[in-house]
Design a protein around this motif. Structure first.
Motif, mmCIF file in Angstrom:
data_model
loop_
_atom_site.group_PDB
_atom_site.id
_atom_site.type_symbol
_atom_site.label_atom_id
_atom_site.label_comp_id
_atom_site.label_asym_id
_atom_site.label_seq_id
_atom_site.Cartn_x
_atom_site.Cartn_y
_atom_site.Cartn_z
ATOM 1 N N PRO A 353 28.280 -9.817 -6.631
ATOM 2 C CA PRO A 353 27.913 -8.487 -6.881
ATOM 3 C C PRO A 353 29.286 -7.418 -7.018
ATOM 4 O O PRO A 353 29.232 -6.592 -7.920
ATOM 5 N N LEU A 354 30.183 -7.530 -6.168
ATOM 6 C CA LEU A 354 31.295 -6.617 -5.922
ATOM 7 C C LEU A 354 32.210 -7.134 -7.011
ATOM 8 O O LEU A 354 33.171 -6.193 -7.703
ATOM 9 N N TYR A 355 32.374 -8.273 -7.422
ATOM 10 C CA TYR A 355 33.402 -9.123 -8.263
ATOM 11 C C TYR A 355 32.965 -8.409 -9.804
ATOM 12 O O TYR A 355 33.961 -7.861 -10.488
ATOM 13 N N LEU A 356 31.647 -8.323 -10.147
ATOM 14 C CA LEU A 356 31.524 -8.218 -11.677
ATOM 15 C C LEU A 356 31.914 -6.692 -12.048
ATOM 16 O O LEU A 356 32.653 -6.877 -13.120
ATOM 17 N N PRO A 357 31.626 -5.704 -11.311
ATOM 18 C CA PRO A 357 32.115 -4.159 -11.765
ATOM 19 C C PRO A 357 33.727 -4.167 -11.489
ATOM 20 O O PRO A 357 34.254 -3.658 -12.383
ATOM 21 N N THR A 358 34.228 -4.983 -10.805
ATOM 22 C CA THR A 358 35.625 -4.983 -10.574
ATOM 23 C C THR A 358 36.501 -5.710 -11.790
ATOM 24 O O THR A 358 37.447 -5.328 -11.988
ATOM 25 N N ALA A 359 35.753 -6.775 -12.213
ATOM 26 C CA ALA A 359 36.268 -7.476 -13.246
ATOM 27 C C ALA A 359 36.421 -6.348 -14.369
ATOM 28 O O ALA A 359 37.178 -6.677 -15.417
ATOM 29 N N ARG A 360 35.166 -5.907 -14.550
ATOM 30 C CA ARG A 360 34.972 -4.913 -15.777
ATOM 31 C C ARG A 360 35.735 -3.700 -15.911
ATOM 32 O O ARG A 360 36.668 -3.486 -16.921
ATOM 33 N N PHE A 361 36.295 -3.180 -14.774
ATOM 34 C CA PHE A 361 36.992 -2.262 -14.440
ATOM 35 C C PHE A 361 38.593 -2.907 -14.947
ATOM 36 O O PHE A 361 39.239 -2.157 -15.355
ATOM 37 N N SER A 362 38.771 -4.064 -14.402
ATOM 38 C CA SER A 362 40.210 -4.759 -14.596
ATOM 39 C C SER A 362 40.285 -4.953 -15.806
ATOM 40 O O SER A 362 41.554 -4.590 -16.386
ATOM 41 N N ARG A 363 39.394 -5.157 -16.813
ATOM 42 C CA ARG A 363 39.710 -5.435 -18.254
ATOM 43 C C ARG A 363 39.762 -4.081 -18.808
ATOM 44 O O ARG A 363 40.553 -4.147 -19.907
ATOM 45 N N PHE A 364 39.234 -3.308 -18.328
ATOM 46 C CA PHE A 364 39.342 -1.822 -19.290
ATOM 47 C C PHE A 364 40.597 -1.239 -18.857
ATOM 48 O O PHE A 364 41.331 -0.688 -19.493
ATOM 49 N N LYS A 365 41.097 -1.440 -17.593
ATOM 50 C CA LYS A 365 42.399 -0.783 -17.153
ATOM 51 C C LYS A 365 43.378 -1.505 -18.029
ATOM 52 O O LYS A 365 44.284 -0.925 -18.414
ATOM 53 N N ALA A 366 43.515 -2.914 -18.048
ATOM 54 C CA ALA A 366 44.440 -3.731 -18.965
ATOM 55 C C ALA A 366 44.500 -3.198 -20.318
ATOM 56 O O ALA A 366 45.369 -3.312 -21.015
ATOM 57 N N SER A 367 43.045 -2.980 -20.992
ATOM 58 C CA SER A 367 42.896 -2.685 -22.493
ATOM 59 C C SER A 367 43.421 -1.118 -22.604
ATOM 60 O O SER A 367 43.429 -0.916 -23.794
#
Length: 377
Positions: A353-367
Motif C-alpha cells: 500500500p505504501l509502494y503504490l502512491p510512491t511509485a505514482r509520485f516517482s513517475r510523476f516526478k520523472a515526467s
C-alpha cells in the motif's frame, strides 16, 4: 542528462523500506523501551535483530546523499550545486521543525525533535561550503571526523555553559531550552554525519560513466571488506570506537548481541564501520542482481525518498491516532500491541500500500522535470 544509477536508487530504497520497520516499532511497540546501544542482557532477540538491520538506514542514506551531490555537480556549476545544497538543506530543516515534530507530538507540543531530516539538511549546507576543496582534502576531512570524533566523547557541557547549544547540536545528544517554553532535542548530533556525507561526496567519481562497472564493484568490495575487518579488529580489542562489549555468561547469543550493540546517537566509529562496510557490499550485490523486479521496486522507493518519508510517517500517525481513539491506551499510557510479531505483520501488510502512491509520485516526478520544486522531494 545522464540516466539515474539503479543500484544507488535501489540501495536508498532498501534502507527506506528497512526504516519503515523501525517506525512501525515506534508506532505500535513504543511502550517497550530501546536503549542506545540496545542492552544485550535484556533486549528481545527479535527486536534486537530488527534494530541491527535498521541501523543501516541513516549511514547509508547520508553517504548516498553525498554521492548524489557529487553527481549533481557533474551536470551543474559549482555555484549552482552549492545553491541547490543550501536550498534543499533549508527545506529539509523546515520540514523537520514545521511538520515532522508536530506530526509526532501534536501542534501543542513544546518539543522540536532535531532528527535525521534536520541532520541531513545541516550536512548538505556544510557540504555546500566544502565542495570547492580538492578531493584529497575532502577525504582527509571526512576520515578525520569519522575516525576521530570519539575522542571528543569526554567533552560534556552543561546547559548553563555558553557553548552548550552548539555542542549539543554537534556532538552531545541533549535538550536545549528555547524561548516561549519550547525545547529542542538533538536526537542526531551532526558532527559525525558531516564526515559521512563528505566521504560520500569524495567517492562520487567512482560512479562516473568512464569508470567500468567491474572496477567500481571491485573498489566497493575492497572498501566494504576492509571496513568490516577493521571493525572486527577494533571491536575485539575493546580499546576505541565505542563502549566495550562483554560476555554474557551461559549465552553465546547475548554475547554476540553485546558485540554488535553499537552507539548510534551520535554514531560511533565502530557503528559507521559496520553499517557503511555492509552498505558497500550491498551496493555491489544490487548491481550484480541487475534490473530485476525486486531491485526495480526498491529503486522506486529510492527515487522518491522524501515523498516516501513524509507519506509513510503521516500514514503511521493517522493509524496510531485512529487506533487510540477507538481502543484507548492498551499499554500503559499509549496504544500498542503486546507482541512484536504484530509489528512484523503490519510491516508485511503496509509495504505494497505504501509502494503504490510512491511509485505514482516517482513517475510523476520523472515526467515533470519542468516543475522545479519537485527536485526537493
Amino acid at each position: 542528462m545522464p540516466a539515474r544509477i539503479v543500484s544507488i536508487d535501489a540501495l536508498r530504497g532498501l534502507v527506506m523500506v528497512l526504516m519503515l520497520l523501525d517506525h512501525l516499532r515506534e508506532t505500535w511497540f513504543l511502550h517497550v523501551p530501546v536503549a542506545d546501544p540496545i542492552d544485550a542482557r535484556t533486549a528481545l532477540p527479535s527486536l534486537y535483530l530488527a534494530r541491527l538491520a535498521v541501523s543501516l538506514c541513516a549511514p547509508i542514506f547520508i553517504a548516498l546523499t553525498g554521492v548524489a551531490a557529487y553527481l549533481f555537480g557533474t551536470r551543474h556549476t559549482l555555484a549552482e550545486t552549492r545553491a541547490y545544497l543550501v536550498k534543499r538543506g533549508l527545506v529539509l530543516m523546515a520540514f523537520e521543525i514545521l511538520y515532522l515534530s508536530e506530526l509526532y507530538w501534536g501542534v501543542a507540543s513544546p518539543t522540536l525533535w532535531l532528527q535525521v531530516i534536520w541532520c541531513i539538511g545541516v550536512c548538505m549546507i556544510v557540504l555546500a561550503a566544502l565542495i570547492g576543496l580538492p578531493r584529497f582534502v575532502l577525504l582527509a576531512v571526512g576520515l578525520v571526523i569519522v575516525c576521530g570524533h570519539n575522542l571528543l566523547d569526554p567533552i560534556q557541557l552543561r546547559p548553563d555553559q555558553p557553548l552548550f547549544p552548539v555542542w549539543a547540536m554537534l556532538h552531545q545528544r541533549d535538550v536545549i531550552a528555547l524561548p516561549l517554553g519550547l525545547v529542542a532535542k538533538t536526537t542526531y548530533p551532526v558532527l559525525p554525519w558531516i564526515g559521512v556525507i563528505v566521504l560520500g561526496y569524495a567517492i562520487g567519481p567512482w560512479f562516473l560513466p568512464g569508470v567500468a562497472l567491474r572496477t567500481r564493484e571491485r573498489r566497493f568490495v575492497v572498501l566494504g571488506g576492509a571496513m568490516l575487518v577493521v571493525f572486527v579488529l577494533l571491536r575485539l580489542t575493546n580499546g576505541y570506537g565505542d563502549t566495550p562489549w562483554f560476555v554474557v555468561e551461559d549465552s553465546a547469543l547475548r554475547t554476540a548481541m553485546s558485540f554488535f550493540a553499537l552507539t548510534k546517537y551520535p554514531p560511533s566509529l565502530l557503528f559507521l564501520l559496520l553499517t557503511l562496510g555492509t552498505g558497500a557490499l550491498l551496493l555491489v550485490a544490487l548491481e550484480r542482481i541487475g534490473n530485476r523486479p525486486l531491485v526495480a521496486a526498491l529503486a522506486v522507493f529510492g527515487g522518491a525518498p522524501m515523498f516516501f518519508y513524509l507519506f509513510h510517517l503521516t500514514v503511521l500517525r493517522l493509524l496510531y491516532h485512529g487506533a487510540f481513539a477507538i481502543w484507548g491506551a492498551t499499554q500503559g499510557t499509549v496504544f500498542g500491541v503486546a507482541d512484536y510479531g504484530w509489528v512484523l505483520v503490519w510491516y508485511a501488510g503496509l509495504i505494497v500500500p505504501l509502494y503504490l502512491p510512491t511509485a505514482r509520485f516517482s513517475r510523476f516526478k520523472a515526467s515533470r522535470r519542468d516543475i522545479a520544486w519537485l527536485k526537493y522531494l
